[in-house]
Design an enzyme around this catalytic site. Structure first.
Site, PDB file in Angstrom:
ATOM      1  N   GLY A  17      47.449  59.748  24.872  1.00 41.00           N
ATOM      2  CA  GLY A  17      46.315  60.496  25.379  1.00 41.00           C
ATOM      3  C   GLY A  17      44.985  59.918  24.933  1.00 41.00           C
ATOM      4  CB  THR A  43      54.520  60.212  18.697  1.00 36.79           C
ATOM      5  OG1 THR A  43      53.833  60.746  17.562  1.00 36.79           O
ATOM      6  CG2 THR A  43      55.984  60.643  18.635  1.00 36.79           C
ATOM      7  CB  CYS A  44      55.182  58.093  23.453  1.00 39.33           C
ATOM      8  SG  CYS A  44      56.173  57.516  24.850  1.00 39.33           S
ATOM      9  CB  CYS A  49      59.719  58.822  24.686  1.00 42.02           C
ATOM     10  SG  CYS A  49      57.962  58.528  24.813  1.00 42.02           S
ATOM     11  CE  LYS A  52      64.086  59.615  23.753  1.00 38.77           C
ATOM     12  NZ  LYS A  52      63.354  60.820  24.227  1.00 38.77           N
ATOM     13  CB  ALA A 116      38.310  59.152  11.819  1.00 40.90           C
ATOM     14  N   GLY A 177      68.256  72.294  18.119  1.00 31.97           N
ATOM     15  CA  GLY A 177      68.918  72.470  19.404  1.00 31.97           C
ATOM     16  C   GLY A 177      68.124  71.935  20.567  1.00 31.97           C
ATOM     17  CE1 TYR A 179      62.042  64.935  23.092  1.00 39.78           C
ATOM     18  CE2 TYR A 179      61.347  67.232  23.022  1.00 39.78           C
ATOM     19  CZ  TYR A 179      61.068  65.887  22.822  1.00 39.78           C
ATOM     20  OH  TYR A 179      59.838  65.504  22.357  1.00 39.78           O
ATOM     21  CD  GLU A 183      66.093  62.796  24.184  1.00 39.41           C
ATOM     22  OE1 GLU A 183      65.682  62.858  25.352  1.00 39.41           O
ATOM     23  OE2 GLU A 183      65.342  62.586  23.210  1.00 39.41           O
ATOM     24  CB  THR A 313      54.355  60.518  26.695  1.00 38.44           C
ATOM     25  OG1 THR A 313      54.898  60.533  25.368  1.00 38.44           O
ATOM     26  CG2 THR A 313      53.438  59.316  26.858  1.00 38.44           C
ATOM     27  CG  HIS A 439      78.135  57.902  51.821  1.00 37.85           C
ATOM     28  ND1 HIS A 439      78.588  58.864  50.951  1.00 37.85           N
ATOM     29  CD2 HIS A 439      79.227  57.220  52.252  1.00 37.85           C
ATOM     30  CE1 HIS A 439      79.906  58.789  50.862  1.00 37.85           C
ATOM     31  NE2 HIS A 439      80.310  57.793  51.642  1.00 37.85           N
ATOM     32  CD  GLU A 444      76.316  60.796  49.451  1.00 36.28           C
ATOM     33  OE1 GLU A 444      76.328  61.051  50.662  1.00 36.28           O
ATOM     34  OE2 GLU A 444      77.065  59.965  48.900  1.00 36.28           O
TER      35      GLU A 444
END
Length: 450
Positions: A17, A43-44, A49, A52, A116, A177, A179, A183, A313, A439, A444
């Protein structure tokens, strides 16, 4: 722009961000500086993420190497080297850290690689003692893992440390419990650990549809992951042999090699000097903001996890972009729409969702229609892997509009991205029915739901 300050914008925090906001503000002509005490990327990119997902890819090979034999392949002497994967992932993180830094520098954003703190009105003091002023201050310091307050908690790790382990633990206990817990449970299980998840309640992934939660629990247990529900830590004791003895409520003690805490994340607002200028915080320490990310102090804004709105994120990036366009752009103010945000859990198998769950839809809309496809992916059929996927579509019975789609199965997040556009756009079940299927694919099923 402003001649009365050293900078038009000073951003505290170099995550997704903060970087986006700083870059866009600079592109609008603002003089921008950014302070990051660790590594640019946040962090991401550095400890979340991105690395990971790399581990998730590595973990999938464990089953792929088993399944490939059904497809005619024979692989002799297969083995797994955790250190090799760990170091290769960190090498790529170094590359991304450099790329994020280059992006800022290419837009003439001045970077201070130090902490800062806001020390006065429009005033920021750096760890080196240097003091600067800015017309606007943006706080984008993210969040950190929550560590339960129990005796011996210092013996555990969080997701931050999981990327730097010397070896894969033979037995690992993962608390939580959400994500992150699910993961990493899948990752460590595929890498050969004996995994146990403990949770204070009996509900996993509580924000997701109940059908998906139940299916993930069923598959996880089938894969050998153990669960202990209604369990809270009493204490963690380090034994003379280096193992950890864990005592918990409602269950017997257990001995493991590693305890990992995945029990939520807390906004990073301590020590920023927010109280110096009276920035209002919420009960969890999060910065309270309006729909334009402005705090109660007119020149201070905040985006991303530090606001505890939606800790994702892409949301932080959108908030950063909207802030920069609103404050420094020439157009109308821009606010981020936090409704109908798609999300994914990179478990084994992964989950993806957008919109309302069945329970939420019934509570809000009353009369709904639910369409379900419960099937075994072709690859799993050939591989003789008894693992079923589940796709679920929730519609407003009054107008046929799709208000939620929920999926668990191979590649569910990749499939969901396009489906989320349709839900956000307010398409109907009839629109999906009128679309010709591709298909044979798993996707589908979305246009064949009955």
């Amino acid at each position: 722009m402003a001649d009365d300050y050293d900078y038009d914008l000073f951003t505290i925090g170099g995550g997704s961000g903060g970087v986006r906001a700083s870059r866009i503000a600079a592109s609008h002509g603002a003089k921008v500086a950014l302070a990051e005490e660790f590594r640019v990327g946040g962090t991401c990119v550095i400890r979340g993420c991105v690395p990971k997902k790399m581990l998730v890819y590595g973990a999938h090979f464990a089953e792929d190497l088993e399944d490939c034999e059904k497809f005619g392949w024979s692989i002799e002497g297969k083995s797994f080297d955790w250190v090799k994967l760990r170091d290769h992932v960190q090498k790529d993180i170094d590359r991304l850290n450099g790329a994020y830094t280059d992006t800022l520098e290419n837009h003439d954003v001045e970077i201070f690689h130090e902490r800062a703190e806001i020390t006065g009105d429009h005033e920021i003091t750096l760890a080196s003692g240097k003091t600067v002023t800015a017309k606007y201050i943006l706080v984008a310091t993210g969040a950190r893992p929550h560590v339960p307050d129990c005796p011996g908690h210092e013996h555990g790790i969080t997701s931050n440390e999981a990327f730097h382990l010397d070896a894969i633990p033979e037995r690992i206990l993962i608390a939580g419990g959400g994500y992150i817990a699910n993961e990493f449970a899948g990752i460590f299980n595929e890498f050969g650990s004996k995994v146990t998840i403990i949770n204070r309640s009996d509900t996993l992934l509580r924000s997701y549809d109940e059908s998906l939660r139940d299916r993930l629990l069923q598959i996880s247990m089938m894969k050998g992951i153990d669960f202990r529900f209604h369990a809270e830590f009493r204490c963690i004791e380090k034994l003379d042999n280096g193992k950890l003895k864990v005592s918990m409520t409602n269950h017997d003690d257990m001995e493991v090699d590693c305890v990992m805490f995945a029990t939520g994340r807390l906004p990073n607002t301590e020590g920023l000097g927010l109280d110096t200028i009276g920035v209002e915080l919420g009960d969890k320490g999060e910065i309270k903001v309006d729909r334009f990310s402005k705090t109660n102090v007119d020149y201070v804004y905040a985006v991303g996890d530090v606001t505890d709105r939606v800790q994702l994120t892409p949301v932080a990036i959108r908030e950063g972009q909207a802030f920069a366009d609103t404050v420094f752009g020439s157009g109308d103010p821009v606010a981020v729409d936090h409704s109908c945000i798609p999300s994914a859990v990179f478990s084994h198998p992964p989950i993806a969702a957008v919109g309302m769950t069945e329970g939420e839809a019934k509570n809000q809309l009353g009369n709904v229609k639910v369409y379900i496809s419960d099937f075994r992916a072709m690859k799993n059929v050939v591989a003789d892997r008894h693992e079923r996927s589940l796709y679920k579509m929730i519609c407003d019975a009054g107008n046929d509009r799709i208000v939620g789609i929920h999926m668990i199965g191979p590649e569910a997040p990749e499939i969901m991205q396009a489906a989320a556009v349709a839900v956000k756009a307010g398409l109907t079940k009839a629109d999906f029915d009128a679309t010709t299927a591709i298909h044979p694919t798993m996707a589908e099923e979305l246009v064949l739901l009955k």
